[in-house]
Write a protein that holds these residues in place. Structure first.
Motif, mmCIF file in Angstrom:
data_model
loop_
_atom_site.group_PDB
_atom_site.id
_atom_site.type_symbol
_atom_site.label_atom_id
_atom_site.label_comp_id
_atom_site.label_asym_id
_atom_site.label_seq_id
_atom_site.Cartn_x
_atom_site.Cartn_y
_atom_site.Cartn_z
ATOM 1 N N PHE A 165 -21.048 60.208 -122.311
ATOM 2 C CA PHE A 165 -20.101 60.865 -123.216
ATOM 3 C C PHE A 165 -20.615 62.242 -123.630
ATOM 4 C CE2 PHE A 165 -18.918 61.815 -127.624
ATOM 5 C CZ PHE A 165 -17.540 61.913 -127.494
ATOM 6 N N LEU A 166 -21.885 62.327 -124.008
ATOM 7 C CA LEU A 166 -22.439 63.617 -124.436
ATOM 8 C C LEU A 166 -22.472 64.613 -123.292
ATOM 9 C CD1 LEU A 166 -25.411 62.465 -126.701
ATOM 10 C CD2 LEU A 166 -23.155 63.269 -127.412
ATOM 11 N N ARG B 267 -20.401 64.622 -120.693
ATOM 12 C CA ARG B 267 -19.023 65.038 -120.412
ATOM 13 C C ARG B 267 -18.524 66.043 -121.428
ATOM 14 N NH1 ARG B 267 -13.551 61.637 -121.252
ATOM 15 N NH2 ARG B 267 -13.986 62.437 -123.346
ATOM 16 N N GLU B 268 -18.908 65.873 -122.694
ATOM 17 C CA GLU B 268 -18.441 66.773 -123.746
ATOM 18 C C GLU B 268 -19.377 67.964 -123.958
ATOM 19 O OE1 GLU B 268 -15.625 66.501 -124.948
ATOM 20 O OE2 GLU B 268 -15.106 64.467 -124.295
ATOM 21 N N HIS C 50 -17.702 71.141 -124.686
ATOM 22 C CA HIS C 50 -16.900 71.122 -125.913
ATOM 23 C C HIS C 50 -17.710 70.679 -127.131
ATOM 24 C CE1 HIS C 50 -13.721 71.328 -122.923
ATOM 25 N NE2 HIS C 50 -14.115 70.167 -122.422
ATOM 26 N N ARG C 51 -19.026 70.670 -127.025
ATOM 27 C CA ARG C 51 -19.857 70.132 -128.103
ATOM 28 C C ARG C 51 -19.712 70.933 -129.396
ATOM 29 N NH1 ARG C 51 -22.762 73.095 -124.620
ATOM 30 N NH2 ARG C 51 -24.334 74.571 -125.393
ATOM 31 N N GLU D 142 -17.031 72.454 -130.497
ATOM 32 C CA GLU D 142 -15.754 72.119 -131.135
ATOM 33 C C GLU D 142 -15.771 70.720 -131.733
ATOM 34 O OE1 GLU D 142 -16.044 73.381 -128.147
ATOM 35 O OE2 GLU D 142 -15.176 75.392 -128.366
ATOM 36 N N LEU D 143 -16.522 69.813 -131.125
ATOM 37 C CA LEU D 143 -16.552 68.431 -131.619
ATOM 38 C C LEU D 143 -17.444 68.287 -132.850
ATOM 39 C CD1 LEU D 143 -16.754 66.305 -128.346
ATOM 40 C CD2 LEU D 143 -14.900 66.340 -129.998
ATOM 41 N N TYR D 144 -18.677 68.733 -132.729
ATOM 42 C CA TYR D 144 -19.654 68.482 -133.784
ATOM 43 C C TYR D 144 -20.333 69.742 -134.319
ATOM 44 C CZ TYR D 144 -19.320 63.931 -131.480
ATOM 45 O OH TYR D 144 -18.857 62.771 -130.907
ATOM 46 N N TYR E 73 -28.503 68.131 -130.601
ATOM 47 C CA TYR E 73 -27.688 67.631 -129.489
ATOM 48 C C TYR E 73 -28.583 67.320 -128.287
ATOM 49 C CZ TYR E 73 -23.380 67.094 -126.774
ATOM 50 O OH TYR E 73 -22.344 66.589 -126.023
ATOM 51 N N ASP F 58 -16.668 54.678 -130.563
ATOM 52 C CA ASP F 58 -17.723 55.336 -131.339
ATOM 53 C C ASP F 58 -18.234 54.429 -132.446
ATOM 54 O OD1 ASP F 58 -17.836 58.165 -130.228
ATOM 55 O OD2 ASP F 58 -15.709 57.982 -130.653
#
Length: 426
Positions: A49-50, A52-53, A56-57, A59-61, A98, A140
């Motif tokens: 998941f991390l 793949r994102e 976009h990390r 924007e997410l966190y 991250y 999650d």
């Protein structure tokens, strides 16, 4: 035979049964294969998941998300949750957290220094998810809970680099040589200690007492474990620490099983109350939503069959409601377990929710039979040996049952006791 004599013999049998049960729970960790599969599944799910994102990390966190740092600080002040991302609002600090979460997930998956990596993984999961609590879903939540429970388990007894290292040390001891001295484990714990102390003094561990207590108990307990292994490996205190660790492991496994049962029971009974689930059409509607149709042709084909929609809708409710009641019937439980894993695989493909499905399958793995997991492990080992065949004449070191290592802070030796018996997890 008189009645008093019969009662005495019955009491003796019950006492003997109880003694054997206590001995089994305290002498070795139960469900070694199940806990290993949960460890691998949960860490692999979050790692993928991390990754793949990764684009976009922010924007997410991170700093570019709709939930700004000052807004998150206000929310965390009210719910007293923990996140290391509140220690600083710099972009560099976010990247460090991250990256450490990705690294800890990878290390936990392969079982390297599992005691340290499981704690770092828990801290990373809580930090990212609590930073933006509105970005998650049910998967999650499952990862959030399992990340906390895993730190209490001895989940690296098999299928891990820790178990491999313990097996090699056992082989050295069998040959009359001293085991390799563990250096990395104590150094990691020594590095974590000052960070934990500063975070506690500066109020960076959130407002909940349980997290502070858990982290300090883990740090002090493992420091004590290392000292006893180093200076008193054959004393009664070492045996007592083993018993405490095994009891904590078994209790954590029971909590994981109860959590899974609660998830399915709650989902099933809530579905029963819905009119769409009662008339057998509930599955039809998500199959028609663009957001949940990664394969429109396949979703449309399934939605076009009223019989298939009705059967799958009712089967979902029946399986979820019935599963907690089948735990003490091994055959029925295994059948429903296969059905539920297949259901989650279908959700991953049809509704485009792969990480939710992977998280639930990882949680379901706590109920997989030990015999099946041992068979699966043997198949994987043979496949790996064929893929990476050794040159002719190269000896293969056996994996022996774990022995005590003086100075081994990260001792997670493979255990085979109780592997063939039948419990709730096997």
């Amino acid at each position: 035979m008189s009645a008093p004599t019969s009662r005495i013999r019955k009491n003796v049998r019950n006492a003997d049964r109880l003694a054997r049960g206590i001995q089994r729970v305290t002498a070795s960790p139960l469900g070694a294969y199940q806990s290993a599969v949960v460890r691998i599944g949960v860490s692999a799910t979050y790692l993928l998941f991390l990754l793949r994102e990764l684009p976009h990390r922010h924007e997410l966190y991170g700093p570019d998300g709709p939930w700004r740092w000052d807004m998150a600080r206000q929310l965390l002040h009210s719910n007293e949750a923990f996140t290391a991302l509140m220690w600083s609002d710099s972009a560099l600090w976010f990247e460090i957290v991250y990256a450490l979460t990705v690294l800890s997930a990878a290390l936990l998956m392969i079982g390297w220094r599992t005691r340290v990596s499981s704690v770092l993984f828990m801290v990373g999961v809580l930090s990212l998810q609590n930073r933006s609590i509105f970005m998650g879903d049910g998967g999650d939540n499952v990862i959030h809970l399992l990340a906390v429970y895993l730190v209490l388990t001895r989940c690296a007894r098999v299928w891990s680099l820790d178990a491999r290292r313990a097996g090699l040390d056992a082989a050295r001891v069998a040959e009359g040589r001293a085991p390799v001295r563990d250096v990395a484990g104590p150094l990691l714990w020594a590095a974590v200690g000052p960070v934990l102390l500063v975070a506690t003094l500066m109020g960076g561990l959130g407002g909940t007492w349980w997290l502070k207590s858990l982290l300090w108990v883990l740090w002090l307990g493992n420091a004590g474990w290392w000292l006893v292994n180093r200076y008193a490996p054959d004393r009664e205190l070492r045996t007592l620490l083993d018993v405490v660790a095994n009891l904590a492991h078994s209790a954590a496994l029971v909590v994981i099983m109860a959590e899974v049962c609660l998830i399915y029971a709650t989902a099933g009974w809530y579905k029963i109350q819905g009119s769409r689930w009662q008339d057998g059409t509930a599955l039809y509607y998500p199959l028609k939503l663009d957001y949940f149709t990664p394969w429109p042709g396949l979703s449309g084909l399934l939605a076009s069959s009223a019989l298939a929609v009705m059967v799958l809708t009712y089967a979902t409710v029946i399986v979820q409601v019935a599963f907690p009641f089948t735990l003490f019937n091994r055959r029925v439980k295994n059948v429903l377990l296969v059905v539920m894993i297949g259901e989650h695989a279908g959700i991953a493909v049809l509704l485009g929710l792969p990480f939710f499905s992977m998280a639930m399958i990882a949680a379901d793995a706590v109920f997989l039979p030990t015999v099946f997991l041992m068979w699966l492990g043997a198949k994987v080992t043979r496949g790996r040996q064929r893929l990476f065949s050794r040159p002719a004449g190269t000896p293969v070191l056996p994996v022996l049952p774990g022995q005590r290592r003086p100075g081994g802070q990260e001792q997670e030796a493979p255990q085979h006791g109780g592997g063939g018996s039948h419990t709730l997890v096997g």
